[in-house]
Design a protein around this motif. Structure first.
Motif, mmCIF file in Angstrom:
data_model
loop_
_atom_site.group_PDB
_atom_site.id
_atom_site.type_symbol
_atom_site.label_atom_id
_atom_site.label_comp_id
_atom_site.label_asym_id
_atom_site.label_seq_id
_atom_site.Cartn_x
_atom_site.Cartn_y
_atom_site.Cartn_z
ATOM 1 N N ASN A 1 -63.984 11.578 32.024
ATOM 2 C CA ASN A 1 -65.330 11.789 31.479
ATOM 3 C C ASN A 1 -66.276 12.330 32.544
ATOM 4 O O ASN A 1 -67.100 13.209 32.267
ATOM 5 C CB ASN A 1 -65.870 10.478 30.903
ATOM 6 N N ALA B 1 -70.790 7.085 23.465
ATOM 7 C CA ALA B 1 -70.963 6.945 24.913
ATOM 8 C C ALA B 1 -71.498 5.565 25.272
ATOM 9 O O ALA B 1 -71.023 4.915 26.216
ATOM 10 C CB ALA B 1 -71.898 8.034 25.438
ATOM 11 N N ARG C 1 -68.325 15.872 32.595
ATOM 12 C CA ARG C 1 -69.778 15.906 32.705
ATOM 13 C C ARG C 1 -70.236 16.650 33.946
ATOM 14 O O ARG C 1 -71.301 17.270 33.951
ATOM 15 C CB ARG C 1 -70.318 14.480 32.731
ATOM 16 N N ARG D 1 -59.578 7.486 31.979
ATOM 17 C CA ARG D 1 -60.545 8.012 31.026
ATOM 18 C C ARG D 1 -61.936 8.102 31.645
ATOM 19 O O ARG D 1 -62.657 9.088 31.407
ATOM 20 C CB ARG D 1 -60.569 7.122 29.790
#
Length: 440
Positions: A328, A303, A332, A324
């Motif tokens: 992500n 990360a 999350r 992307r």
């Protein structure tokens, strides 16, 4: 607040009207002085004329002494003895027995306010009494009296003409002054527009040469200031670009070191822990725990590596890197609906500009989540003659954003300024909207 031109015209007009008042006051004073002089002169002339021509009719009737009766003074030519507007009485002071007035021209009747003002100012002089100097009489006086109607009418005629002419000249002078000042002060508009351009951050414009020396010096000073600010802005932009380039190079080097060193060590540690866990001995449980911790550390390392230098941006391009990043965030924060819209040749954006665009988009989304409670975040990027990035959220309006050290709004603005673009963050209905425009 009134402008310079109206104030100047009003002051010129006030000065002209004040001059009219002073001139009118002088005319009234001169009229009163002339009336007093005429009364004194008339009384003296008539007294001298009577004293030089007594009539001795008393001797013809057997009188013991000559007795002048002064009847023939009425035959004297009035135009040579009695001033216009002056009346003469002959006889004792308290009981005059004869009266005669001088000629005067008819004029317009003055208004009541002027009559009242003349009476208040004492325009009409007091009567002037002069004794008749002769040995035949001891109690005869010539009294010259100014006619109030004639004196006030004369004063009104003189003052009225003056006031009409002077007021007209004052108004005409004020209007002419205003017209002249409009032309003379025209350079103020150019100077003001030049200063307003500087206030908006536009340092490219230059003012022309002006005819008036003082205005020309101001124009030159504004141009010099604009040139100095333009140079400073260019130097700052170049310095900021270099700083960001150095920063990105450092991030790339740091990501490489972390990947090569820590990544390999963590991978080896995880492999050894897995071997211990598979051995079946008493330390197998500890090995499993070490493997779990190593896995968490590798996830955190990935990360941070992605944050330092997004791998997709170097390997695949801007479009996959943005997709992307949004994926992500969706993983999350499943409660937030993320929307990504890309238009135009996204992958044709140069590498340096693509990195800055990615960082700006990343920071806009992070800022929306950090400082609000959105349920929907929309990120749209359009590439045409210029690049337009729009990030909108419904996390409640915020009249200001947090400026962190090197990140946040400050980081976005520094990047945009360094690239010669513009950035606006403003509250909209139910949220915030950020718009960044970058030139290609």
């Amino acid at each position: 607040m009134r402008g310079l031109l109206p104030q100047l015209v009003m002051r010129v007009l006030a000065a002209g009207l004040l001059t009219v008042v002073v001139a009118a006051g002088w005319v009234l004073w001169d009229t009163a002085r002339a009336a007093r002089r005429d009364a004194q002169t008339t009384a003296a002339l008539v007294s001298d004329a009577i004293a030089a021509r007594p009539s001795f009719e008393g001797l013809a009737f057997g009188g013991v002494a000559p007795t002048p009766v002064f009847r023939d003074w009425q035959q004297f030519p009035a135009w040579s003895l009695i001033a216009p507007g002056i009346c003469v009485e002959l006889g004792p002071r308290d009981q005059p027995i004869q009266r005669r007035c001088g000629p005067y021209l008819a004029a317009a009747t003055p208004p009541d306010w002027f009559v009242w003002l003349a009476n208040r100012l004492g325009l009409v002089p007091e009567p002037v009494a002069v004794p008749v100097r002769t040995r035949y009489v001891s109690d005869a006086y010539v009294t010259a009296i100014a006619d109030p109607g004639v004196i006030v009418t004369r004063a009104w005629a003189r003052t009225g003409d003056l006031m009409r002419v002077a007021v007209g000249m004052a108004i005409g002078g004020a209007v002419l002054t205003g017209l002249l000042m409009i032309r003379l002060l025209a350079p103020f508009g150019l100077l003001l527009r030049g200063i307003e351009h500087l206030q908006r951050g536009d340092f490219t414009g230059r003012l022309p040469r002006l005819r008036v020396a003082e205005f020309d010096r101001l124009s030159s000073a504004v141009n010099d200031t604009a040139a100095a600010l333009q140079e400073a802005q260019a130097a700052r932009a170049e310095l900021t670009r270099r700083l960001f380039s150095v920063q990105e190079n450092e991030r790339r080097a740091l990501a490489r070191e972390l990947h090569d060193e820590f990544g390999q060590c963590l991978t080896a540690t995880r492999a050894m822990a897995a071997a211990i866990a598979q051995s079946g001995e008493s330390t197998a449980q500890d090995g499993a725990r070490i493997a779990e911790i190593s896995g968490q550390m590798m996830d955190s390392l990935r990360a941070e590596l992605a944050r330092l230098r997004p791998p997709d941006l170097d390997d695949l391009g801007l479009r996959p890197a943005l997709e992307r990043m949004v994926a992500n965030w969706r993983a999350r924060m499943p409660s937030v609906r993320f929307e990504l819209g890309l238009a135009g040749p996204i992958d044709a954006v140069p590498d340096d500009l693509a990195l800055s665009l990615y960082r700006i988009a990343q920071e806009c989304v992070t800022n929306a989540i950090r400082h609000g409670t959105p349920t929907h975040i929309a990120l749209h990027i359009e590439v045409g003659d210029a690049i337009t990035l729009t990030a909108a959220d419904d996390g409640s309006p915020r009249h200001g954003g947090t400026i962190d050290s090197g990140y946040g709004l400050l980081g976005i603005r520094e990047r945009v300024d360094a690239l010669g673009g513009s950035f606006v963050l403003a509250p909209v209905e139910n949220g915030m909207r950020a718009v960044a425009r970058l030139p290609l």
